[in-house]
Scaffold this active site. Structure first.
Site, PDB file in Angstrom:
ATOM      1  N   LYS A 171       0.845  -1.198   0.000  1.00 47.47           N
ATOM      2  CA  LYS A 171       0.000   0.000   0.000  1.00 47.47           C
ATOM      3  C   LYS A 171       0.879   1.247   0.000  1.00 47.47           C
ATOM      4  O   LYS A 171       1.576   1.525   0.974  1.00 47.47           O
ATOM      5  CB  LYS A 171      -0.886   0.045   1.251  1.00 47.47           C
ATOM      6  N   GLY A 181       6.490   4.753   8.921  1.00 44.21           N
ATOM      7  CA  GLY A 181       5.608   5.904   9.093  1.00 44.21           C
ATOM      8  C   GLY A 181       5.752   6.474  10.484  1.00 44.21           C
ATOM      9  O   GLY A 181       6.803   6.357  11.113  1.00 44.21           O
ATOM     10  N   SER A 182       4.676   7.059  10.970  1.00 42.00           N
ATOM     11  CA  SER A 182       4.738   7.745  12.262  1.00 42.00           C
ATOM     12  C   SER A 182       4.758   6.737  13.409  1.00 42.00           C
ATOM     13  O   SER A 182       4.233   5.626  13.294  1.00 42.00           O
ATOM     14  CB  SER A 182       3.540   8.676  12.401  1.00 42.00           C
ATOM     15  N   THR A 183       5.335   7.161  14.514  1.00 42.88           N
ATOM     16  CA  THR A 183       5.394   6.292  15.690  1.00 42.88           C
ATOM     17  C   THR A 183       3.981   5.997  16.195  1.00 42.88           C
ATOM     18  O   THR A 183       3.681   4.869  16.606  1.00 42.88           O
ATOM     19  CB  THR A 183       6.265   6.950  16.773  1.00 42.88           C
ATOM     20  N   VAL A 213       1.068   5.708  14.510  1.00 43.87           N
ATOM     21  CA  VAL A 213       0.410   4.651  13.722  1.00 43.87           C
ATOM     22  C   VAL A 213       1.180   3.331  13.863  1.00 43.87           C
ATOM     23  O   VAL A 213       0.581   2.263  13.943  1.00 43.87           O
ATOM     24  CB  VAL A 213       0.253   5.071  12.235  1.00 43.87           C
ATOM     25  N   GLY A 214       2.500   3.414  13.957  1.00 43.99           N
ATOM     26  CA  GLY A 214       3.315   2.203  14.147  1.00 43.99           C
ATOM     27  C   GLY A 214       2.899   1.430  15.391  1.00 43.99           C
ATOM     28  O   GLY A 214       2.835   0.193  15.383  1.00 43.99           O
ATOM     29  N   GLU A 255       9.649   0.902  10.954  1.00 45.93           N
ATOM     30  CA  GLU A 255      10.621   1.996  10.790  1.00 45.93           C
ATOM     31  C   GLU A 255       9.856   3.267  11.083  1.00 45.93           C
ATOM     32  O   GLU A 255       8.992   3.678  10.300  1.00 45.93           O
ATOM     33  CB  GLU A 255      11.173   2.048   9.360  1.00 45.93           C
ATOM     34  N   CYS A 298      13.094  10.610   8.090  1.00 44.47           N
ATOM     35  CA  CYS A 298      13.217  10.135   9.477  1.00 44.47           C
ATOM     36  C   CYS A 298      14.664  10.193   9.947  1.00 44.47           C
ATOM     37  O   CYS A 298      14.923  10.187  11.140  1.00 44.47           O
ATOM     38  CB  CYS A 298      12.649   8.733   9.603  1.00 44.47           C
ATOM     39  N   GLU A 302       9.391  15.201  16.353  1.00 45.11           N
ATOM     40  CA  GLU A 302       9.860  15.100  14.976  1.00 45.11           C
ATOM     41  C   GLU A 302       9.068  16.112  14.139  1.00 45.11           C
ATOM     42  O   GLU A 302       7.860  15.962  13.961  1.00 45.11           O
ATOM     43  CB  GLU A 302       9.624  13.687  14.444  1.00 45.11           C
TER      44      GLU A 302
HETATM   45  P1  NDP Z   1       1.334   7.790   8.899  1.00 42.83           P
HETATM   46  O1  NDP Z   1       2.061   7.013   9.919  1.00 42.83           O
HETATM   47  O2  NDP Z   1      -0.086   8.152   9.142  1.00 42.83           O
HETATM   48  O3  NDP Z   1       1.354   7.039   7.482  1.00 42.83           O
HETATM   49  C1  NDP Z   1       2.291   6.076   7.068  1.00 42.83           C
HETATM   50  C2  NDP Z   1       1.599   4.985   6.262  1.00 42.83           C
HETATM   51  O4  NDP Z   1       0.699   4.256   7.108  1.00 42.83           O
HETATM   52  C3  NDP Z   1       0.733   5.517   5.113  1.00 42.83           C
HETATM   53  O5  NDP Z   1       0.750   4.603   4.030  1.00 42.83           O
HETATM   54  C4  NDP Z   1      -0.642   5.555   5.751  1.00 42.83           C
HETATM   55  O6  NDP Z   1      -1.686   5.538   4.812  1.00 42.83           O
HETATM   56  C5  NDP Z   1      -0.609   4.274   6.560  1.00 42.83           C
HETATM   57  N1  NDP Z   1      -1.592   4.215   7.641  1.00 42.83           N
HETATM   58  C6  NDP Z   1      -2.239   5.237   8.255  1.00 42.83           C
HETATM   59  N2  NDP Z   1      -3.100   4.749   9.175  1.00 42.83           N
HETATM   60  C7  NDP Z   1      -2.990   3.401   9.162  1.00 42.83           C
HETATM   61  C8  NDP Z   1      -3.610   2.346   9.887  1.00 42.83           C
HETATM   62  N3  NDP Z   1      -4.520   2.576  10.822  1.00 42.83           N
HETATM   63  N4  NDP Z   1      -3.257   1.078   9.618  1.00 42.83           N
HETATM   64  C9  NDP Z   1      -2.324   0.810   8.684  1.00 42.83           C
HETATM   65  N5  NDP Z   1      -1.716   1.767   7.943  1.00 42.83           N
HETATM   66  C10 NDP Z   1      -2.033   3.057   8.194  1.00 42.83           C
HETATM   67  O7  NDP Z   1       2.177   9.083   8.620  1.00 42.83           O
HETATM   68  P2  NDP Z   1       1.648  10.481   8.037  1.00 42.83           P
HETATM   69  O8  NDP Z   1       1.691  10.384   6.588  1.00 42.83           O
HETATM   70  O9  NDP Z   1       0.349  10.884   8.640  1.00 42.83           O
HETATM   71  O10 NDP Z   1       2.755  11.468   8.597  1.00 42.83           O
HETATM   72  C11 NDP Z   1       2.625  12.013   9.920  1.00 42.83           C
HETATM   73  C12 NDP Z   1       3.974  12.164  10.574  1.00 42.83           C
HETATM   74  O11 NDP Z   1       4.575  10.874  10.714  1.00 42.83           O
HETATM   75  C13 NDP Z   1       5.006  12.942   9.771  1.00 42.83           C
HETATM   76  O12 NDP Z   1       4.841  14.294   9.908  1.00 42.83           O
HETATM   77  C14 NDP Z   1       6.279  12.417  10.367  1.00 42.83           C
HETATM   78  O13 NDP Z   1       6.558  13.052  11.586  1.00 42.83           O
HETATM   79  C15 NDP Z   1       5.968  10.964  10.601  1.00 42.83           C
HETATM   80  N6  NDP Z   1       6.411  10.101   9.481  1.00 42.83           N
HETATM   81  C16 NDP Z   1       7.565   9.415   9.594  1.00 42.83           C
HETATM   82  C17 NDP Z   1       8.010   8.677   8.540  1.00 42.83           C
HETATM   83  C18 NDP Z   1       9.290   7.934   8.595  1.00 42.83           C
HETATM   84  O14 NDP Z   1       9.930   7.758   7.572  1.00 42.83           O
HETATM   85  N7  NDP Z   1       9.659   7.429   9.735  1.00 42.83           N
HETATM   86  C19 NDP Z   1       7.305   8.595   7.274  1.00 42.83           C
HETATM   87  C20 NDP Z   1       6.055   9.313   7.258  1.00 42.83           C
HETATM   88  C21 NDP Z   1       5.662  10.026   8.327  1.00 42.83           C
HETATM   89  P3  NDP Z   1      -2.297   6.942   4.269  1.00 42.83           P
HETATM   90  O15 NDP Z   1      -1.253   7.561   3.430  1.00 42.83           O
HETATM   91  O16 NDP Z   1      -3.463   6.553   3.493  1.00 42.83           O
HETATM   92  O17 NDP Z   1      -2.638   7.737   5.498  1.00 42.83           O
END
Ligand code: NDP
Length: 452
Positions: A154, A207-209, A211-212, A229, A263, A355
């Site tokens: 995804k 992604g974000s901590t 949601v992780g 990650e 990140c 962050e």
């Molecule tokens: P998210 O953690 O929301 O998104 C990362 C991925 O997870 C996207 O594909 C998102 O889908 C998906 N996702 C969201 N909700 C769920 C869920 N309930 N179950 C499974 N997958 C899900 O990050 P954001 O894009 O909202 O960014 C917010 C903040 O997170 C940033 O400002 C940054 O601080 C941090 N971040 C860190 C990253 C890193 O590399 N470590 C990368 C991205 C963000 P969708 O796009 O549809 O929401």
């Protein structure tokens, strides 16, 4: 399915529409992936290797198209976007060597022969963020496929275009359709189905901590394997004995690359007090020298932020701190934000603890080595960091003491596909890339054969 407009963050124009998967079409894709698994794992190691190499050749042949697509969809600079597409090719080639080397053990035991196998897991769900759509996808699907798993992937809702194109390239290279499926859609729908569906045996999440943590909790219900990650709040530690000119000249690129949406961004600069003023004198022209503008232009070094919403979140940090100086950025359409340097009054300011994921860096003074280490570790994150010193002993002492998964000395390098990448503390769980990544996509099976 519903249609979703994809926006160019440098122009705010809608550049295309993508059909988003719903829960039912996600479940159907997972079931097809599960059906495809037994045939894919049975492909002989040499043939699987050949298919992955052909996939890498396809990415290489379409490298410029992929790079231009990323410039338009993500606002990445063209030079970064070419590197990113090249990284997908390289990671595929690297793991193409793996199927023929997935070697188990023969363990001496009484009464028979004991051997181990590295068995694939089944369907792997890869959830990709918007900040590095191509590389992060590749770090998941390449080792997963090499180990004999099938993959549902995804992309982030904001940045699906390159992943969709890479899925087409995989099919053109002969990877069967259901072995690698790209499923654009919302995180709460498609991503959540990956987590909840019992046929998905492993989640790779970046992604974000916040949601992780939800993903990890969801995986616990199925004892599902998970690699996370997550975020970072990484320190760039500059000692008085460092090559200060080089440290100052490179520091902007350690944090402002990809507009700070990284990140691994070194978003906290820690400078030894005796050279603090001199560092700032050198740092200001270096920040002003960062070329911010049209990401498609060859000379551009920093593009826009990903969205209007994200830009207002980033800007919010400046209401609560002291800006020392800012570089330039275009006005008019596009989600622009200038490179910004902050001198925080206290280490408890949000800009120091959270962050930001944008082009904002804090600069703080430290007294000695132990003070530097304490400041660097004063965070729940632990992903990367840099140490600038000409003292080899100090470089090693500090590198061992900083709680982070990836450190670089006199450089800002974090990601090299040959070496393991990942975080400690709340920056994540598990490692991607490097020689051991295959084992994150396999289970060890032990077989004893009686000879008596
Ligand atoms: P998210 O953690 O929301 O998104 C990362 C991925 O997870 C996207 O594909 C998102 O889908 C998906 N996702 C969201 N909700 C769920 C869920 N309930 N179950 C499974 N997958 C899900 O990050 P954001 O894009 O909202 O960014 C917010 C903040 O997170 C940033 O400002 C940054 O601080 C941090 N971040 C860190 C990253 C890193 O590399 N470590 C990368 C991205 C963000 P969708 O796009 O549809 O929401």
């Amino acid at each position: 399915m519903s249609a979703h407009g994809v926006v160019n963050p440098a122009t705010e124009e809608v550049i295309g529409t993508v059909d988003l998967c719903d829960a039912a079409s996600t479940d159907a894709a997972i079931e097809r992936s599960h059906k495809a698994f037994s045939a894919w794992r049975a492909v002989s190691p040499g043939d699987r290797a050949r298919l992955l190499r052909r996939f890498a050749e396809g990415v290489d042949a379409n490298l410029e198209e992929l790079a231009q697509l990323e410039v338009a969809n993500s606002g990445h600079t063209i030079s970064n976007a070419r590197w990113e597409a090249g990284n997908v090719r390289d990671v595929l080639n690297y793991y193409a060597a793996a199927p023929e080397r997935l070697i188990g053990q023969q363990i001496p035991v009484p009464g028979g022969v004991d051997v181990t196998f590295h068995e694939p897991l089944g369907v792997v769900g890869v959830i990709v963020p918007w900040n590095f759509p191509m590389p992060i996808a590749g770090w998941g699907f390449a080792p997963a496929l090499a180990a004999g798993n099938t993959v549902v992937l995804k992309p982030a809702e904001l940045t699906p275009l390159t992943a969709i194109r890479i899925g087409e390239i995989a099919r053109e290279a002969g990877i069967p359709e259901d072995v690698l499926q790209i499923l654009p859609g919302r995180g709460a729908v498609v991503g959540q189905r990956f987590v909840d569906h019992p046929l998905v045996r492993k989640i790779v999440f970046t992604g974000s901590t916040a949601v992780g943590k939800q993903v990890m909790a969801g995986c616990a219900a199925h004892v599902k394997r998970v690699t996370l990650e997550l975020g970072g709040k990484n320190a760039n530690i500059i000692f008085a004995d460092a090559d200060l000119e080089r440290a100052a000249a490179t520091a902007p690129y350690g944090v402002f690359d990809n507009a700070g949406q990284d990140c691994c961004a070194r978003s906290r600069i820690l400078v030894q007090r005796s050279v603090f003023d001199r560092f700032l004198e050198l740092f200001e022209p270096a920040v002003n020298g960062v070329v911010v503008g049209d990401p498609a232009a060859e000379a551009t070094e920093m593009g826009p932020l990903i969205s209007a919403e994200h830009r207002s979140r980033v800007a919010g940090y400046l209401n609560e701190t002291t800006v020392a100086f800012q570089g330039d950025c275009p006005d008019g359409p596009g989600f622009w934000f200038p490179p910004t340097v902050v001198l925080p009054a206290s280490n408890s300011e949000r800009v120091v603890t959270e962050e930001v994921f944008g082009p904002i860096v804090t600069v703080t003074a430290f007294d000695d080595e132990s003070d530097a280490i304490a400041l660097a570790n004063d965070t729940e994150y632990g992903l990367s960091g840099s140490i600038w010193t000409t003292n080899v002993g100090r470089a090693l002492r500090v590198a061992r003491a900083v709680e982070a998964g990836n450190l670089s000395v006199n450089s800002h390098s974090s990601v090299r596909y040959w070496t393991p990448f990942g975080g400690v503390k709340q920056s994540g769980l598990g490692r991607e890339l490097g020689p051991d990544a295959l084992h994150a996509f396999t289970e060890t099976k032990n077989v004893f054969i009686a000879t008596d």
